[in-house]
Design an enzyme around this catalytic site. Structure first.
Site, short mmCIF file in Angstrom:
data_model
loop_
_atom_site.label_atom_id
_atom_site.label_comp_id
_atom_site.label_asym_id
_atom_site.label_seq_id
_atom_site.Cartn_x
_atom_site.Cartn_y
_atom_site.Cartn_z
N LYS A 120 -5.73 5.48 31.84
CA LYS A 120 -6.95 5.81 32.56
C LYS A 120 -6.97 7.28 32.95
O LYS A 120 -7.96 7.99 32.72
CB LYS A 120 -7.09 4.96 33.82
N ASP A 138 -11.63 2.14 35.30
CA ASP A 138 -11.06 1.85 36.61
C ASP A 138 -11.63 0.52 37.11
O ASP A 138 -12.28 -0.21 36.35
CB ASP A 138 -11.34 2.99 37.59
#
Length: 226
Positions: A120, A138
């Site tokens: 991420k 997320d």
């Protein structure tokens, strides 16, 4: 969500916010890496408060290593898990110096080798610093993807891959920002604000949240009779 709905979905978000940006504050790719690494299990607001003074003093890996672990901890002590995060920031800074000449690599595999940097974080850096069409999944994007039907998946990677496949041009560069902001401010976890959502009619979420009752009406209901 079919292709026509996907285009309409993104088009509305784009019209409402043509130039979305990360809410994390940074001054260059290095400070972006640090900020995103610090933001794990923390809010952008909290990270920004902790890093404003830090980034005025430290904006390169060399300066971070010179600052040292203890001093860094003092700067970021208000952020959750700051002890572990401080160790990772010092370690990733040293690795950038030793292996990349102090520069942030424009490569996902290289970024993911940095301590405290996962997929991420790497995707955020690639998108924001280098303009890559990546999807940093997320909790907000994971929720929006599954709830709306835009990209359903049981893991962040599954949602990322579906977003990558489903998102057309010209929306790919800014898609992850639109989705994060939508999840943060509209499509909230506990009580999504469906009544003011500009893509509600395209969304597969059936338990739409109704608009709250006006305060005057609520007061009238509970006003004792004379």
């Amino acid at each position: 969500m079919n292709k026509a709905d996907v285009v309409a979905f993104y088009a509305r978000l784009a019209e409402a916010d043509p130039h979305p940006e990360t809410e994390l504050e940074f001054v260059n790719p290095y400070t972006l890496v640090v900020a995103v690494a610090l933001s794990a299990q923390a809010t952008d607001i909290g990270v920004n408060k902790a890093t404003r003074a830090l980034f005025r003093e430290v904006d390169t890996p060399e300066k971070m290593v010179a600052l040292g672990l203890d001093a860094l901890k003092q700067h970021i002590r208000t952020i959750g898990l700051f002890n572990t995060k401080a160790k990772n920031v010092i370690a990733l800074s040293q690795m950038l110096i030793d292996e990349f000449g102090g520069a942030v690599p424009n490569d996902r595999a290289a970024l993911e080798r940095l301590p405290g940097v996962g997929r991420k974080t790497a995707n955020v850096v690639l998108n924001v610093a280098f303009g890559a069409e990546t999807f940093a999944v997320d909790t907000h994007i994971f929720r929006v993807g599954n709830r709306t039907g835009l990209a359903r998946g049981k893991t962040p990677l599954a949602v990322e891959l579906k977003l990558d496949k489903a998102t057309p041009q010209p929306f790919r560069l800014h898609a992850h920002h639109w989705l994060i902001l939508h999840g943060r401010y509209i499509c909230k976890a506990r009580t999504p604000e469906c009544w003011r959502c500009i893509v509600a009619d395209l969304c597969a979420f059936k338990a739409k949240t109704p608009a709250p009752k006006p305060k005057a009406a609520v007061a009238a209901v509970h006003r004792p009779s004379s």
